[in-house]
Scaffold this motif. Sequence first.
Motif, PDB file in Angstrom:
ATOM      1  N   ALA A   1       0.833  -1.203   0.000  1.00  0.00           N
ATOM      2  CA  ALA A   1       0.000   0.000   0.000  1.00  0.00           C
ATOM      3  C   ALA A   1       0.860   1.242   0.000  1.00  0.00           C
ATOM      4  CB  ALA A   1      -0.914   0.001   1.221  1.00  0.00           C
ATOM      5  N   PRO A   2       0.609   2.206  -0.910  1.00  0.00           N
ATOM      6  CA  PRO A   2       1.390   3.451  -0.928  1.00  0.00           C
ATOM      7  C   PRO A   2       1.026   4.337   0.240  1.00  0.00           C
ATOM      8  CG  PRO A   2      -0.383   3.543  -2.546  1.00  0.00           C
ATOM      9  CD  PRO A   2      -0.404   2.159  -1.970  1.00  0.00           C
ATOM     10  N   ALA A   3       1.887   5.328   0.453  1.00  0.00           N
ATOM     11  CA  ALA A   3       1.664   6.241   1.573  1.00  0.00           C
ATOM     12  C   ALA A   3       0.398   7.061   1.362  1.00  0.00           C
ATOM     13  CB  ALA A   3       2.865   7.160   1.755  1.00  0.00           C
ATOM     14  N   ALA A   4       0.112   7.435   0.093  1.00  0.00           N
ATOM     15  CA  ALA A   4      -1.046   8.263  -0.221  1.00  0.00           C
ATOM     16  C   ALA A   4      -2.168   7.370  -0.756  1.00  0.00           C
ATOM     17  CB  ALA A   4      -0.668   9.315  -1.240  1.00  0.00           C
ATOM     18  N   PRO A   5      -3.393   7.907  -0.911  1.00  0.00           N
ATOM     19  CA  PRO A   5      -4.512   7.117  -1.428  1.00  0.00           C
ATOM     20  C   PRO A   5      -4.163   6.533  -2.777  1.00  0.00           C
ATOM     21  CG  PRO A   5      -5.289   9.205  -0.556  1.00  0.00           C
ATOM     22  CD  PRO A   5      -3.803   9.263  -0.562  1.00  0.00           C
ATOM     23  N   SER A   6      -4.571   5.275  -3.006  1.00  0.00           N
ATOM     24  CA  SER A   6      -4.228   4.594  -4.253  1.00  0.00           C
ATOM     25  C   SER A   6      -5.050   5.154  -5.407  1.00  0.00           C
ATOM     26  CB  SER A   6      -4.479   3.096  -4.112  1.00  0.00           C
ATOM     27  OG  SER A   6      -5.849   2.871  -3.855  1.00  0.00           O
ATOM     28  N   ALA A   7      -4.582   4.883  -6.651  1.00  0.00           N
ATOM     29  CA  ALA A   7      -5.291   5.319  -7.844  1.00  0.00           C
ATOM     30  C   ALA A   7      -6.600   4.538  -7.971  1.00  0.00           C
ATOM     31  CB  ALA A   7      -4.418   5.098  -9.071  1.00  0.00           C
ATOM     32  N   PRO A   8      -7.577   5.056  -8.724  1.00  0.00           N
ATOM     33  CA  PRO A   8      -8.865   4.373  -8.844  1.00  0.00           C
ATOM     34  C   PRO A   8      -8.717   3.060  -9.593  1.00  0.00           C
ATOM     35  CG  PRO A   8      -8.717   6.162 -10.416  1.00  0.00           C
ATOM     36  CD  PRO A   8      -7.529   6.276  -9.532  1.00  0.00           C
ATOM     37  N   THR A   9      -9.492   2.075  -9.188  1.00  0.00           N
ATOM     38  CA  THR A   9      -9.501   0.826  -9.931  1.00  0.00           C
ATOM     39  C   THR A   9     -10.342   1.012 -11.181  1.00  0.00           C
ATOM     40  OG1 THR A   9     -11.447   0.044  -8.741  1.00  0.00           O
ATOM     41  CG2 THR A   9      -9.291  -0.478  -7.780  1.00  0.00           C
ATOM     42  N   ILE A  10     -10.234   0.043 -12.111  1.00  0.00           N
ATOM     43  CA  ILE A  10     -11.018   0.150 -13.345  1.00  0.00           C
ATOM     44  C   ILE A  10     -12.502   0.113 -13.024  1.00  0.00           C
ATOM     45  CG2 ILE A  10     -11.495  -1.034 -15.521  1.00  0.00           C
ATOM     46  CD1 ILE A  10      -8.615  -1.935 -15.551  1.00  0.00           C
ATOM     47  N   ALA A  11     -12.865  -0.688 -12.003  1.00  0.00           N
ATOM     48  CA  ALA A  11     -14.274  -0.797 -11.651  1.00  0.00           C
ATOM     49  C   ALA A  11     -14.838   0.539 -11.182  1.00  0.00           C
ATOM     50  CB  ALA A  11     -14.453  -1.857 -10.576  1.00  0.00           C
ATOM     51  N   GLY A  12     -14.027   1.345 -10.523  1.00  0.00           N
ATOM     52  CA  GLY A  12     -14.511   2.632 -10.024  1.00  0.00           C
ATOM     53  C   GLY A  12     -14.180   3.794 -10.922  1.00  0.00           C
ATOM     54  N   ALA A  13     -13.708   3.510 -12.111  1.00  0.00           N
ATOM     55  CA  ALA A  13     -13.282   4.594 -13.001  1.00  0.00           C
ATOM     56  C   ALA A  13     -14.448   5.427 -13.496  1.00  0.00           C
ATOM     57  CB  ALA A  13     -12.518   4.017 -14.195  1.00  0.00           C
ATOM     58  N   ALA A  14     -15.662   4.878 -13.484  1.00  0.00           N
ATOM     59  CA  ALA A  14     -16.818   5.635 -13.974  1.00  0.00           C
ATOM     60  C   ALA A  14     -17.038   6.898 -13.159  1.00  0.00           C
ATOM     61  CB  ALA A  14     -18.059   4.749 -13.935  1.00  0.00           C
ATOM     62  N   ASP A  15     -16.507   6.935 -11.925  1.00  0.00           N
ATOM     63  CA  ASP A  15     -16.648   8.150 -11.114  1.00  0.00           C
ATOM     64  C   ASP A  15     -15.875   9.304 -11.724  1.00  0.00           C
ATOM     65  OD1 ASP A  15     -18.170   6.682  -9.404  1.00  0.00           O
ATOM     66  OD2 ASP A  15     -16.530   6.280  -7.994  1.00  0.00           O
ATOM     67  N   TRP A  16     -14.829   8.985 -12.488  1.00  0.00           N
ATOM     68  CA  TRP A  16     -13.962  10.048 -13.017  1.00  0.00           C
ATOM     69  C   TRP A  16     -13.927  10.083 -14.552  1.00  0.00           C
ATOM     70  CZ3 TRP A  16     -12.705  13.090  -9.170  1.00  0.00           C
ATOM     71  CH2 TRP A  16     -12.613  12.546  -7.880  1.00  0.00           C
ATOM     72  N   GLY A  17     -14.341   9.020 -15.230  1.00  0.00           N
ATOM     73  CA  GLY A  17     -14.238   9.007 -16.691  1.00  0.00           C
ATOM     74  C   GLY A  17     -15.468   8.426 -17.343  1.00  0.00           C
ATOM     75  N   ARG A  18     -15.627   8.758 -18.610  1.00  0.00           N
ATOM     76  CA  ARG A  18     -16.706   8.209 -19.417  1.00  0.00           C
ATOM     77  C   ARG A  18     -16.228   8.109 -20.866  1.00  0.00           C
ATOM     78  NH1 ARG A  18     -20.821  13.442 -19.323  1.00  0.00           N
ATOM     79  NH2 ARG A  18     -19.555  14.835 -20.656  1.00  0.00           N
ATOM     80  N   VAL A  19     -16.934   7.274 -21.652  1.00  0.00           N
ATOM     81  CA  VAL A  19     -16.530   7.022 -23.041  1.00  0.00           C
ATOM     82  C   VAL A  19     -17.732   7.240 -23.940  1.00  0.00           C
ATOM     83  CG1 VAL A  19     -15.483   5.381 -24.623  1.00  0.00           C
ATOM     84  CG2 VAL A  19     -14.927   5.268 -22.197  1.00  0.00           C
ATOM     85  N   THR A  20     -17.542   7.980 -25.024  1.00  0.00           N
ATOM     86  CA  THR A  20     -18.613   8.186 -26.002  1.00  0.00           C
ATOM     87  C   THR A  20     -18.627   7.025 -26.982  1.00  0.00           C
ATOM     88  OG1 THR A  20     -17.166   9.412 -27.481  1.00  0.00           O
ATOM     89  CG2 THR A  20     -18.312  10.675 -25.779  1.00  0.00           C
ATOM     90  N   GLU A  21     -19.626   7.010 -27.860  1.00  0.00           N
ATOM     91  CA  GLU A  21     -19.775   5.900 -28.791  1.00  0.00           C
ATOM     92  C   GLU A  21     -18.596   5.807 -29.753  1.00  0.00           C
ATOM     93  OE1 GLU A  21     -23.483   6.259 -30.738  1.00  0.00           O
ATOM     94  OE2 GLU A  21     -24.701   5.837 -28.959  1.00  0.00           O
ATOM     95  N   ASP A  22     -17.961   6.925 -30.092  1.00  0.00           N
ATOM     96  CA  ASP A  22     -16.840   6.881 -31.050  1.00  0.00           C
ATOM     97  C   ASP A  22     -15.500   6.612 -30.360  1.00  0.00           C
ATOM     98  OD1 ASP A  22     -16.463   9.202 -29.704  1.00  0.00           O
ATOM     99  OD2 ASP A  22     -16.129  10.450 -31.496  1.00  0.00           O
ATOM    100  N   GLY A  23     -15.524   6.236 -29.085  1.00  0.00           N
ATOM    101  CA  GLY A  23     -14.283   5.905 -28.391  1.00  0.00           C
ATOM    102  C   GLY A  23     -13.605   7.088 -27.731  1.00  0.00           C
ATOM    103  N   THR A  24     -14.237   8.258 -27.717  1.00  0.00           N
ATOM    104  CA  THR A  24     -13.635   9.426 -27.057  1.00  0.00           C
ATOM    105  C   THR A  24     -13.770   9.277 -25.540  1.00  0.00           C
ATOM    106  OG1 THR A  24     -14.148  10.859 -28.913  1.00  0.00           O
ATOM    107  CG2 THR A  24     -13.727  11.925 -26.791  1.00  0.00           C
ATOM    108  N   VAL A  25     -12.652   9.457 -24.844  1.00  0.00           N
ATOM    109  CA  VAL A  25     -12.621   9.296 -23.386  1.00  0.00           C
ATOM    110  C   VAL A  25     -12.528  10.679 -22.745  1.00  0.00           C
ATOM    111  CG1 VAL A  25     -11.393   8.292 -21.433  1.00  0.00           C
ATOM    112  CG2 VAL A  25     -11.500   7.057 -23.604  1.00  0.00           C
ATOM    113  N   GLU A  26     -13.376  10.905 -21.714  1.00  0.00           N
ATOM    114  CA  GLU A  26     -13.380  12.187 -21.012  1.00  0.00           C
ATOM    115  C   GLU A  26     -13.144  11.938 -19.525  1.00  0.00           C
ATOM    116  OE1 GLU A  26     -17.219  13.733 -21.891  1.00  0.00           O
ATOM    117  OE2 GLU A  26     -16.691  14.412 -23.917  1.00  0.00           O
TER     118      GLU A  26
END
Length: 448
Positions: free
Chosen positions: A30-55
């Motif tokens: 475990a790192p000293a600081a909070p770990s990066a988001p897992t793929i399962a929780g990535a929807a909290d920070w990212g989304r994908v459009t139909e053409d593959g654009t990631v935001e």
Amino acid sequence: MSATESESPKPTPPVPAPPRVPGPPRVAVAPAAPSAPTIAGAADWGRVTEDGTVEVREGDDWRVVGQYPDASGDEAIAYFVRKFEDIAFKITTLEQRHAAGGAPAGELTAQAKHLVAEVTDAAAVGDLAGLRERLDVLTASLAEASAQEAEQAKELLDQAIAERTVLVERIEAIAAGDLAKAHWKQVTAEVTELFDAWQAQQQNGPRLPKSVSQQLWKRFRDARATIDRQRRAFYAELDETHKAARDVKARLVERAEALAPRGVDGIPSYRALLDEWKAAGRAGRKVDDALWARFKAAGDALYAARAEQSAAEEADSAPKIEARTALLEEAKAVADEPNIKRARALLTNIQRQWDDVGRIFPRDKERALDDKLRVIEQALKAREDVDWKKNNPETKARVGDMSQQLLDAIEKLETEKAAAEKSGDKKAAAEAAEALEARRTWLNALGG
């Protein structure tokens, strides 16, 4: 895989790596600081459009970070989550280095500034604001550490000046004494000790201001020069004891000069005379210098003859070097030849021509060319080893036997699973299903 920022043309992602065979779980630290988001929780920070654009979400806004066409939404998000994890890992590493100490705060500060730039508008999916907050805390801590380092550096500088001044005062005290009655062996040892201490402080201590350093060195150098002059004057009075050494060296000079007609063949004899010269003792500085000039001139003539011979050998080797260089160019085709037998035949022909070229001088150039050919030879040998292992009948037979065993086991487990399901034994059915999955994975790993 590859991905581009929103303003770049869409890339064509390379073929993804094959799935891993299940193995023992990794132990995560475990790192000293909070770990990066897992793929399962990535929807909290990212989304994908139909053409593959990631935001990525930053506050209440969404920012485009790139595209990942021809892939599922999970794959696209996963790619940019890994980008976030890479940045988070760098920050964690920097935090740990700072916490562990040892690294200069200035160096860590420069790295922190670089990470600030990297986090800003990063093409990544995750809590980027959280990373910036961690960097702000780290930068503030580093600033405080830099101030402490500066204070420590000043203290070390003051201490170094005081230590250097002590050395100057000690050697000046020796120079001011009655050197006519000095025990020179003891004085020389003490001066050498002071000079070694001076050099050690100069090499290992902090860098002194130029004006202070020059002033202290001038005092030290002048006192040392005074002592050296007195010592030389003392030993000059012992010139009578050097007459025997002068006679020996004069005869050595005559014998060295007599070697001139032998040229290169005289070098071994000259080296033997040099050993006698070293064992003859000192004959006084001026006489030694004069005799040494003649002795060295005789040796220089012999070595000049060897240099001429080496130059002739190098001139003779020039076309040989060109020939082997051309063969190296031909040898590049060995790696490009897909057929191993034809590649071996090509290399064998080149090796035969290589040997026909003959010896090359100087030897270091020959070794350099041989090393380049050896790399090509070793690469082909590695290909041949892989090919042998792949096509070895015994290996194929063992793989076939193992595959058949797995197929038999799978057939048996399928029967057991069906029977358990029919009888309503859920536990037995689950165990059979788990065993089936493992053996199918093993079979896939064998290529079955």
